[in-house]
Motif scaffolding. Structure first.
Motif, mmCIF file in Angstrom:
data_model
loop_
_atom_site.group_PDB
_atom_site.id
_atom_site.type_symbol
_atom_site.label_atom_id
_atom_site.label_comp_id
_atom_site.label_asym_id
_atom_site.label_seq_id
_atom_site.Cartn_x
_atom_site.Cartn_y
_atom_site.Cartn_z
ATOM 1 N N TYR A 53 60.229 90.318 5.639
ATOM 2 C CA TYR A 53 59.091 89.658 5.669
ATOM 3 C C TYR A 53 57.952 90.695 6.388
ATOM 4 O O TYR A 53 58.026 91.635 7.231
ATOM 5 C CB TYR A 53 58.945 88.464 6.668
ATOM 6 N N GLU A 100 52.374 78.744 8.168
ATOM 7 C CA GLU A 100 52.542 79.600 7.061
ATOM 8 C C GLU A 100 53.933 80.499 7.112
ATOM 9 O O GLU A 100 54.595 80.424 6.051
ATOM 10 C CB GLU A 100 51.340 80.277 6.682
ATOM 11 N N LYS A 101 54.025 81.139 8.278
ATOM 12 C CA LYS A 101 55.177 82.209 8.277
ATOM 13 C C LYS A 101 56.336 81.475 8.275
ATOM 14 O O LYS A 101 57.272 81.764 7.753
ATOM 15 C CB LYS A 101 54.906 83.203 9.291
ATOM 16 N N GLU A 104 57.092 79.810 4.789
ATOM 17 C CA GLU A 104 57.438 80.857 4.173
ATOM 18 C C GLU A 104 59.015 81.240 4.313
ATOM 19 O O GLU A 104 59.911 81.610 3.207
ATOM 20 C CB GLU A 104 56.620 82.240 4.301
ATOM 21 N N ARG A 108 61.926 80.929 1.245
ATOM 22 C CA ARG A 108 62.365 82.118 0.698
ATOM 23 C C ARG A 108 63.798 82.428 1.118
ATOM 24 O O ARG A 108 64.619 83.226 0.477
ATOM 25 C CB ARG A 108 61.566 83.556 1.340
ATOM 26 N N LYS A 137 50.104 74.909 2.315
ATOM 27 C CA LYS A 137 50.910 76.175 2.635
ATOM 28 C C LYS A 137 52.173 76.248 1.551
ATOM 29 O O LYS A 137 52.085 77.403 1.164
ATOM 30 C CB LYS A 137 51.455 76.073 3.947
ATOM 31 N N TYR A 140 50.329 77.335 -1.627
ATOM 32 C CA TYR A 140 50.024 78.823 -1.611
ATOM 33 C C TYR A 140 51.163 79.771 -1.569
ATOM 34 O O TYR A 140 50.879 80.756 -2.298
ATOM 35 C CB TYR A 140 48.987 79.110 -0.294
ATOM 36 N N ILE A 141 52.056 79.633 -0.676
ATOM 37 C CA ILE A 141 53.313 80.586 -0.658
ATOM 38 C C ILE A 141 53.918 80.627 -2.074
ATOM 39 O O ILE A 141 54.103 81.677 -2.536
ATOM 40 C CB ILE A 141 54.138 80.271 0.220
ATOM 41 N N GLN A 144 52.047 82.858 -4.437
ATOM 42 C CA GLN A 144 52.010 84.268 -4.057
ATOM 43 C C GLN A 144 53.239 84.957 -4.093
ATOM 44 O O GLN A 144 53.255 86.159 -4.235
ATOM 45 C CB GLN A 144 51.538 84.320 -2.600
ATOM 46 N N LYS A 145 54.650 84.099 -3.659
ATOM 47 C CA LYS A 145 55.847 84.967 -3.749
ATOM 48 C C LYS A 145 56.566 84.455 -4.926
ATOM 49 O O LYS A 145 56.631 83.411 -5.373
ATOM 50 C CB LYS A 145 56.439 84.411 -2.437
#
Length: 167
Positions: A53, A100-101, A104, A108, A137, A140-141, A144-145
Protein backbone atom coordinates in the motif's frame (compact mmCIF):
# COMPACT_ATOMS: atom_id res chain seq x y z
CA UNK A 1 -23.45 4.54 30.51
CA UNK A 2 -20.82 1.92 29.80
CA UNK A 3 -22.01 -1.67 30.03
CA UNK A 4 -20.61 -3.12 33.21
CA UNK A 5 -21.18 -6.79 32.37
CA UNK A 6 -18.04 -8.51 33.60
CA UNK A 7 -18.84 -11.94 32.19
CA UNK A 8 -16.68 -11.44 29.07
CA UNK A 9 -14.01 -8.94 30.17
CA UNK A 10 -13.61 -9.58 33.85
CA UNK A 11 -10.36 -7.67 34.30
CA UNK A 12 -10.76 -4.74 31.93
CA UNK A 13 -10.99 -1.28 33.43
CA UNK A 14 -12.02 1.65 31.26
CA UNK A 15 -9.69 4.46 32.36
CA UNK A 16 -11.25 7.84 32.94
CA UNK A 17 -10.71 10.76 30.61
CA UNK A 18 -12.23 14.12 31.53
CA UNK A 19 -14.22 12.52 34.35
CA UNK A 20 -15.86 9.71 32.35
CA UNK A 21 -14.77 6.31 31.02
CA UNK A 22 -12.60 6.57 27.91
CA UNK A 23 -14.06 4.85 24.88
CA UNK A 24 -11.62 4.00 22.11
CA UNK A 25 -10.90 1.35 19.54
CA UNK A 26 -8.35 -0.14 21.95
CA UNK A 27 -10.99 -1.12 24.50
CA UNK A 28 -13.09 -2.64 21.70
CA UNK A 29 -10.11 -4.60 20.41
CA UNK A 30 -9.17 -5.95 23.85
CA UNK A 31 -12.78 -6.89 24.60
CA UNK A 32 -12.88 -8.74 21.28
CA UNK A 33 -9.58 -10.49 22.05
CA UNK A 34 -10.81 -11.57 25.48
CA UNK A 35 -13.69 -13.41 23.78
CA UNK A 36 -11.30 -15.00 21.27
CA UNK A 37 -9.12 -16.15 24.17
CA UNK A 38 -12.09 -17.60 26.02
CA UNK A 39 -13.20 -19.49 22.89
CA UNK A 40 -9.61 -20.55 22.12
CA UNK A 41 -9.73 -18.96 18.65
CA UNK A 42 -6.38 -18.21 17.01
CA UNK A 43 -5.62 -14.56 16.27
CA UNK A 44 -2.86 -12.04 15.69
CA UNK A 45 -2.75 -8.29 16.26
CA UNK A 46 -1.30 -5.68 13.90
CA UNK A 47 -1.04 -8.38 11.25
CA UNK A 48 1.09 -7.40 8.24
CA UNK A 49 -0.90 -7.26 5.01
CA UNK A 50 -0.10 -9.38 1.97
CA UNK A 51 -0.74 -6.54 -0.49
CA UNK A 52 1.48 -3.44 -0.65
CA UNK A 53 0.00 0.00 0.00
CA UNK A 54 0.92 3.64 -0.46
CA UNK A 55 -0.99 5.78 2.02
CA UNK A 56 1.55 8.61 2.14
CA UNK A 57 0.88 9.87 -1.38
CA UNK A 58 4.55 9.49 -2.36
CA UNK A 59 5.02 7.73 -5.67
CA UNK A 60 6.78 4.38 -5.62
CA UNK A 61 6.79 3.96 -1.83
CA UNK A 62 4.43 1.00 -1.48
CA UNK A 63 4.89 -1.20 1.57
CA UNK A 64 3.04 -3.69 3.70
CA UNK A 65 0.47 -2.18 6.06
CA UNK A 66 -1.11 -3.83 9.09
CA UNK A 67 -4.58 -4.99 10.03
CA UNK A 68 -5.76 -4.37 13.61
CA UNK A 69 -6.72 -8.00 14.27
CA UNK A 70 -6.77 -11.19 12.20
CA UNK A 71 -8.60 -14.41 13.06
CA UNK A 72 -7.18 -17.75 11.88
CA UNK A 73 -8.57 -21.26 11.53
CA UNK A 74 -6.93 -24.28 13.19
CA UNK A 75 -4.60 -24.68 10.16
CA UNK A 76 -3.35 -21.10 10.57
CA UNK A 77 -5.19 -19.86 7.47
CA UNK A 78 -6.54 -16.33 7.67
CA UNK A 79 -10.31 -16.31 8.12
CA UNK A 80 -11.03 -12.63 8.78
CA UNK A 81 -9.30 -9.27 9.03
CA UNK A 82 -10.80 -6.81 11.50
CA UNK A 83 -10.41 -3.04 11.65
CA UNK A 84 -11.52 -1.15 14.77
CA UNK A 85 -12.58 2.50 14.91
CA UNK A 86 -14.23 4.69 17.51
CA UNK A 87 -15.96 8.04 17.74
CA UNK A 88 -17.71 10.12 15.16
CA UNK A 89 -17.01 10.78 11.54
CA UNK A 90 -15.63 14.19 10.77
CA UNK A 91 -16.12 15.55 7.31
CA UNK A 92 -12.48 16.70 7.47
CA UNK A 93 -10.34 14.89 4.93
CA UNK A 94 -7.94 13.60 7.62
CA UNK A 95 -10.65 11.52 9.35
CA UNK A 96 -12.03 10.23 6.08
CA UNK A 97 -8.50 9.37 4.88
CA UNK A 98 -8.10 7.07 7.91
CA UNK A 99 -11.37 5.38 7.03
CA UNK A 100 -10.40 5.14 3.36
CA UNK A 101 -7.08 3.40 4.02
CA UNK A 102 -8.69 0.80 6.32
CA UNK A 103 -11.55 0.19 3.86
CA UNK A 104 -8.92 -0.25 1.12
CA UNK A 105 -7.12 -2.88 3.18
CA UNK A 106 -10.38 -4.77 3.75
CA UNK A 107 -11.20 -4.63 0.02
CA UNK A 108 -7.78 -5.62 -1.31
CA UNK A 109 -6.75 -8.40 1.07
CA UNK A 110 -7.91 -11.86 0.01
CA UNK A 111 -9.84 -12.63 3.21
CA UNK A 112 -13.24 -11.68 4.63
CA UNK A 113 -13.32 -8.49 6.66
CA UNK A 114 -15.06 -6.91 9.62
CA UNK A 115 -15.27 -3.20 10.39
CA UNK A 116 -16.06 -2.75 14.11
CA UNK A 117 -17.00 0.83 14.97
CA UNK A 118 -17.70 1.98 18.54
CA UNK A 119 -19.62 5.12 19.41
CA UNK A 120 -20.16 6.33 22.94
CA UNK A 121 -23.38 8.02 21.77
CA UNK A 122 -25.02 8.99 18.50
CA UNK A 123 -27.54 11.51 17.22
CA UNK A 124 -30.11 11.04 14.46
CA UNK A 125 -27.52 11.65 11.72
CA UNK A 126 -24.43 9.78 12.95
CA UNK A 127 -25.06 6.28 11.65
CA UNK A 128 -26.44 7.49 8.32
CA UNK A 129 -23.37 9.71 7.87
CA UNK A 130 -21.06 6.80 8.66
CA UNK A 131 -22.85 4.49 6.19
CA UNK A 132 -22.67 7.23 3.56
CA UNK A 133 -18.90 7.57 4.08
CA UNK A 134 -18.52 3.76 3.78
CA UNK A 135 -20.47 3.72 0.50
CA UNK A 136 -18.53 6.68 -0.89
CA UNK A 137 -15.14 5.22 0.03
CA UNK A 138 -15.97 1.72 -1.26
CA UNK A 139 -17.16 3.16 -4.56
CA UNK A 140 -14.07 5.37 -4.89
CA UNK A 141 -11.56 2.62 -4.02
CA UNK A 142 -13.31 0.13 -6.30
CA UNK A 143 -13.06 2.58 -9.19
CA UNK A 144 -9.37 3.33 -8.55
CA UNK A 145 -7.92 -0.09 -7.73
CA UNK A 146 -7.90 -3.05 -10.08
CA UNK A 147 -7.06 -5.69 -7.46
CA UNK A 148 -10.24 -5.62 -5.37
CA UNK A 149 -10.96 -9.12 -4.05
CA UNK A 150 -14.36 -10.79 -3.91
CA UNK A 151 -15.00 -11.40 -0.25
CA UNK A 152 -17.50 -10.42 2.41
CA UNK A 153 -17.06 -7.32 4.52
CA UNK A 154 -19.36 -6.94 7.53
CA UNK A 155 -19.88 -3.60 9.24
CA UNK A 156 -20.66 -3.68 12.96
CA UNK A 157 -21.66 -0.47 14.72
CA UNK A 158 -21.84 -0.51 18.51
CA UNK A 159 -23.43 2.37 20.47
CA UNK A 160 -22.53 2.12 24.14
CA UNK A 161 -24.86 4.76 25.60
CA UNK A 162 -27.90 3.09 24.04
CA UNK A 163 -26.69 -0.47 24.58
CA UNK A 164 -27.20 -1.67 21.01
CA UNK A 165 -25.26 -2.91 18.03
CA UNK A 166 -26.05 -2.98 14.33
CA UNK A 167 -24.47 -5.74 12.27
Amino acid sequence: SIRKDKSQCRNMIFPEKKGKPRVSEQEARFAFVSILEKEKILYSVETPTVEKYNFSGETGSKRSASTDLTIFDENINKMMNIEFKSHGISMKSKTQHKIEKDIEKLLREDVDGLWFHVFERVDTKTIGKLLSVFAKKIKYISSQKKDIKEQTICFHICVLSLGFSIF
